[in-house]
Design an enzyme around this catalytic site. Sequence first.
Site, mmCIF file in Angstrom:
data_model
loop_
_atom_site.group_PDB
_atom_site.id
_atom_site.type_symbol
_atom_site.label_atom_id
_atom_site.label_comp_id
_atom_site.label_asym_id
_atom_site.label_seq_id
_atom_site.Cartn_x
_atom_site.Cartn_y
_atom_site.Cartn_z
ATOM 1 N N GLY A 215 0.653 -1.282 -0.039
ATOM 2 C CA GLY A 215 0.116 0.098 -0.156
ATOM 3 C C GLY A 215 1.080 1.052 0.032
ATOM 4 C CG ASP A 346 -8.713 0.411 8.350
ATOM 5 O OD1 ASP A 346 -9.892 1.095 7.411
ATOM 6 O OD2 ASP A 346 -7.673 0.607 7.626
#
Length: 545
Positions: A215, A346
């Site tokens: 990421g 998250d």
Amino acid sequence: MADPVAAVEKIVKLGLAIKEAVDTVRHNEDECREIRKRVLRFSAILSQLQQTGMVNDSPAMSGALEDLEESLHQGLELVMACQERSTIRRLISAGDLAKQLRRVKDDILNKVMLASFAINVQTTIVLLSIQAGGNPLLRQQEDIGVTETSHNRYLTNYARVLDGHGRSELYGERNNILAGSRAPFASLLAFREYELSELKAATNNFAYDNIIGQGGHSTVYKGVLNDGNVVSFKTFLESPTLSWARSYDIHLLVSKLQNKNIVKIVGYVAHEVQAPSSSRTMWLFKRKEYQIIKREYFWVEEYMPNGSLDKIIKEPQFDWPSLFRIIKGVAQGMHCLHEHSIVHMDMKPSNVLLDCDMNPKIVDFGVSEVLNDNQITHDSVMSDILVNGWGEEYIDGHFLRGTMGYIAPEYFAEATVSKKNDVYAFGITLLEIVGSISMFKPPMVVEEWAWRAWESGRIEDLFDPALLVESQLMEVKRCVQVGLLCAQHDPANRPTMAEVLQMLYGLKELPTPKKLHYLESDDEKWSICSPPSPSAMSDVSLSPR
């Protein structure tokens, strides 16, 4: 259709205009300040998204941003009316104006939630396009930035976990602080610190073939230690808003939990690296090159060989009993975290990985929060933004915790952090899992699809009767209703994760979910799935009429 980038610029300008107007209001000061806080937060978020290139030309996004712009214009007009001494006050009573201000504040939130859904749709489309072009999506999604909070808060809650209390048992699952384990990696009183040489040997010197996730803020490697255990190594990038001390505390706290649905954290790697000084620094020291010492970190976790839940949702491959077992496993893991006052912040399918037995495990605690005893807090940096406005340091991806589409409305609006944030994200995840086996694939705004199906009373028409027996269909319908309850706009109307487990196991009566908040004002403009018949449900999309 308006250009989304131009629309964002207009929204940001309207936010600044509202901020300046609130400074000189004479009436309804509290209501005006609440609107200012909400608008500044949303403007900052949209500015961040614009810089990352996530705001692109799409009908859904354009329509959502146009609606938001219209609501902000109304908000600005009302705030300016509160500046007047007498003329407007004769026409509109203070009470009526206050009601209109509260109404437009809620309307702004509704429009922002629709805009966030549209952005989530656009991002997914872009990622799928990249994948179709030959660049496979890796299982670890990009980490979203984290806001720094009080270090002492973590130490206080850490001590509470280690005092030996907090054991519970629910449906045969014990949530204990580990005193020992037969698992390959038992939680310890402190993490093991590995040497960088061990990491290099385990990953073949960080070979590209060993990358299993990537990421914008981290890379995840698969590695084999000298003892033969397979692990994953995740890079950690320290920043002003994400310190190593904070990350260490939260991961150490999680490592004490004995739950089969939470990833085992094995240890870490910390080493110093030398980085060349900047050209400006060299000039100040008469061009003598100095070396800056920095520290790099890696987290070492157990390896999950079967990828993420996100992959299962996108590429359905399991029968309903297997999916239902995964759903209950994720709920067990979330319940364990909440028992120990940990809010994940998250929760999403890509942060649920599957072990060799297809057992789900929650991962990635980089943005997690440990609550104080009052169980509700506010994101400290975001609270400062809401009061004082924002600067460049907050438009760099390091102030918004979570992932678009899974963020609870109250965190969007007021930076409120509680366990109900996770409940909301779990609800969206649950509905996505159920939607993955539907004959008529739901759109990206899956909760609206679920609401339309539940409201029509024809959920069973969405699923192939050849694949589900009657008892399984009842489980599917129960999951849809539980998902809608978790995704309620008002956190007070959402169940706790303990109640969610009771509902999933059929041990608690299910309340009737309330209509999705943003649908109350947008039914005439947005349609996603209003199924009068199975044939009508075969073409579902997110688009303004």
